[in-house]
Design a protein around this motif. Structure first.
Motif, short mmCIF file in Angstrom:
data_model
loop_
_atom_site.label_atom_id
_atom_site.label_comp_id
_atom_site.label_asym_id
_atom_site.label_seq_id
_atom_site.Cartn_x
_atom_site.Cartn_y
_atom_site.Cartn_z
N VAL A 78 43.52 45.85 38.79
CA VAL A 78 42.83 44.72 38.16
C VAL A 78 41.62 44.31 38.99
O VAL A 78 40.52 44.08 38.46
N PHE A 79 41.79 44.24 40.32
CA PHE A 79 40.70 43.82 41.19
C PHE A 79 39.56 44.85 41.18
O PHE A 79 38.39 44.50 41.07
N THR A 80 39.91 46.13 41.25
CA THR A 80 38.90 47.19 41.31
C THR A 80 38.08 47.25 40.04
O THR A 80 36.86 47.45 40.08
N SER A 81 38.73 47.06 38.90
CA SER A 81 38.02 47.19 37.62
C SER A 81 37.31 45.91 37.19
O SER A 81 36.54 45.92 36.23
N ALA A 82 37.56 44.80 37.90
CA ALA A 82 36.96 43.52 37.51
C ALA A 82 35.46 43.51 37.77
O ALA A 82 35.00 43.97 38.80
N ASP A 83 34.70 42.97 36.83
CA ASP A 83 33.26 42.83 36.98
C ASP A 83 32.80 41.60 36.21
O ASP A 83 32.78 41.59 34.99
N PRO A 84 32.47 40.49 36.91
CA PRO A 84 32.39 40.37 38.36
C PRO A 84 33.76 40.22 39.01
O PRO A 84 34.75 39.96 38.31
N LYS A 85 33.84 40.35 40.33
CA LYS A 85 35.09 40.24 41.06
C LYS A 85 35.59 38.79 41.07
O LYS A 85 34.78 37.85 41.13
N PRO A 86 36.90 38.59 41.03
CA PRO A 86 37.42 37.23 41.15
C PRO A 86 37.17 36.68 42.55
O PRO A 86 37.22 37.42 43.53
N THR A 87 36.87 35.40 42.63
CA THR A 87 36.62 34.77 43.93
C THR A 87 37.71 33.78 44.32
O THR A 87 37.75 33.31 45.45
N THR A 88 38.60 33.46 43.38
CA THR A 88 39.71 32.56 43.67
C THR A 88 41.00 33.18 43.14
O THR A 88 40.99 34.03 42.24
N SER A 89 42.13 32.72 43.69
CA SER A 89 43.43 33.21 43.24
C SER A 89 43.69 32.83 41.79
O SER A 89 44.35 33.56 41.05
N GLU A 90 43.15 31.68 41.35
CA GLU A 90 43.34 31.26 39.96
C GLU A 90 42.68 32.24 39.00
O GLU A 90 43.25 32.62 37.98
N GLU A 91 41.45 32.66 39.34
CA GLU A 91 40.76 33.64 38.50
C GLU A 91 41.52 34.97 38.49
O GLU A 91 41.65 35.62 37.45
N PHE A 92 42.03 35.34 39.66
CA PHE A 92 42.76 36.60 39.78
C PHE A 92 44.03 36.57 38.95
O PHE A 92 44.38 37.53 38.25
N GLU A 93 44.75 35.46 38.99
CA GLU A 93 45.99 35.32 38.21
C GLU A 93 45.70 35.45 36.71
O GLU A 93 46.46 36.08 35.98
N LEU A 94 44.59 34.86 36.28
CA LEU A 94 44.23 34.94 34.86
C LEU A 94 43.94 36.38 34.45
O LEU A 94 44.37 36.83 33.38
N MET A 95 43.24 37.11 35.31
CA MET A 95 42.94 38.52 35.01
C MET A 95 44.21 39.35 34.92
O MET A 95 44.34 40.21 34.05
N ILE A 96 45.14 39.10 35.83
CA ILE A 96 46.41 39.83 35.81
C ILE A 96 47.20 39.50 34.55
O ILE A 96 47.77 40.38 33.90
#
Length: 461
Positions: A78-96
């Protein structure tokens, strides 16, 4: 990138839900709460990366190991394919969550009212994109090439969902051979307001073609992600055609040796080349891109508490994707410091980089005057073979950057010599970081300079 599970609890027994941490570089962490439930006693038997600890005799459930490793793979993908990259854990959780439960986000559209025709939609993509200024200018050049292609081929009204593999191959052919249309009176009006440097007078090289197509590929991938198209046409090209269209070819890097840099320092040059010599030597000592170099001035210089002068700047090329806005800090070598103080960082030669009398051409003249004529291998696009030419014929602003990287790299101790980590290990970069003082010592050794100190007013102590 390093991803591990973490758990903090005062409980000695029972079950807990696992949390994970993804690390990229020093000081950047993203956390993720998983649904994996595990016995505390089992967690003591496995490493944070989900592998079994050595000398474990009573094994934890295999499904726990599989679940941990699967979660790690998910996070990293998820992190590698994200564009733009998440900058917070909240954004990362949403992407997951979107990856795990796409059905919950089917109705979400980033651009619900976006235009459907290709050209207008591409313009909106460029306007809305988080690109650096230089990158955005490159996208607009590609946009104008695409616009001319659509006019010439009578496809200006084509919709984004009508673009197919054949269209991409036709566009590729147009990028290569657009110079042929420039000469035709019928299409002369299309080039009236195009800058001279963007009007092709010969077939474009493969790297330029690849760059333009990759910009279009990123645009199509975004349309696919937002459900504006079902499938990117690049996926329909087929592996061989896609590789052929997008591949880039780079010759072996050419750089100057420290001895050749010293030769330039010690060579007297005519007044017409003095400004070029000043600028080129400073750039060789800093290793910065020309886009950053042109913006520098006396305000770019700072001094450490120990009296080491250094240049600091945020790279413009990666500004849109530099989520932590990290500065580059480079110690100033004595020969460069003397030039900076003599010129007050006023380098008129940088006003025009390209063109028949621009900075790039003058660098070639400078190196020729200084006798930088050893032969280097170059790939001849027309003859499709390797030829050998004097080094000064290949000189440009990029040579200064390559020279800095090559010279400074050669004096660094190989951090893997101790055998503690394999080459490329993230752990090495995690546990080691060159401080400015260390970098100053290395650079002085690389360039054959002596260390020196200045006060806060830049007076040599």
């Amino acid at each position: 990138m390093n991803t591990t599970f973490i758990f903090r609890t005062k409980k000695k027994t029972g079950k807990i839900k696992l949390r994970f941490r993804l690390t990229e570089g020093r000081g950047f962490f993203l956390y993720h709460k998983s649904d994996i439930e595990a016995e505390i006693s089992d967690l003591g038997k496995i490493e944070p990366d989900g592998t079994l600890k050595k000398q474990v005799k009573i094994f934890p459930p295999k499904q726990l190991l599989d679940a941990v490793q699967s979660e790690i793979r998910l996070m990293e993908d998820v992190f590698t394919s994200a564009d733009p990259k998440p900058t917070t854990s909240e954004e990362f959780e949403l992407m997951i969550d979107k990856r795990l439960h796409p059905e919950n986000y089917k109705e979400e559209k980033k651009y619900p009212d976006a235009p459907k025709d290709l050209l207008t939609r591409f313009a909106k993509y460029i306007d809305d994109g988080l690109f650096s200024e230089g990158r955005k200018r490159g996208y607009w050049v590609t946009y104008r090439i695409l616009e001319r292609f659509l006019i010439i081929t009578d496809q200006k009204e084509i919709r984004i969902d009508e673009v197919g593999a054949d269209f991409l191959m036709q566009f590729r052919e147009f990028i290569i051979n657009e110079w042929q249309f420039v000469k035709k009176k019928k299409w002369a009006y299309l080039y009236e307001n195009v800058t001279k440097q963007n009007i092709p007078d010969a077939p474009r090289v493969q790297n330029t073609v690849s760059c333009k197509l990759k910009m279009l590929q990123g645009f199509m991938r975004m349309l696919e992600d937002t459900d504006e198209i079902v499938k990117s046409p690049f996926r329909k090209l087929g592996r061989e055609n896609r590789l052929a269209a997008l591949r880039e070819k780079y010759p072996d890097p050419i750089s100057l040796t420290s001895e050749e840099v010293r030769r330039i320092i010690n060579t007297d040059v005519p007044d017409t080349l003095q400004g070029t010599k000043d600028a080129f030597l400073i750039q060789c000592s800093l290793g910065c891109r020309i886009s950053d170099f042109k913006k520098m001035g006396m305000s770019s210089i700072a001094v450490t508490k120990d009296g080491i002068p250094f240049i600091h700047y945020v790279p413009q090329k990666t500004l849109g994707t530099n989520v932590r806005l990290e500065e580059v800090k480079t110690p100033v070598m004595r020969f460069a410091f003397d030039i900076i103080m003599r010129t007050d960082f006023n380098l008129p030669v940088l006003k025009y980089v390209s063109g028949k009398s621009g900075y790039n051409i003058r660098i070639k003249e400078l190196l020729k005057h200084c006798g930088i004529d050893r032969e280097v291998s170059v790939f001849d696009e027309e003859k499709k073979t390797i030829v050998y030419l004097p080094a000064h014929t290949q000189a440009s602003t990029k040579l200064a950057r390559k020279t800095f990287v090559d010279i400074t790299t050669k004096v660094q101790v190989n951090r893997y010599a101790g055998g503690l980590h394999k080459s490329g290990s993230d752990a090495v970069n995690h546990y080691t970081k060159l401080q400015l003082e260390d970098l100053n010592i290395l650079m002085c050794e690389a360039f054959g300079e002596k260390t020196f100190r200045v006060d806060k007013n830049l007076n040599i102590i």
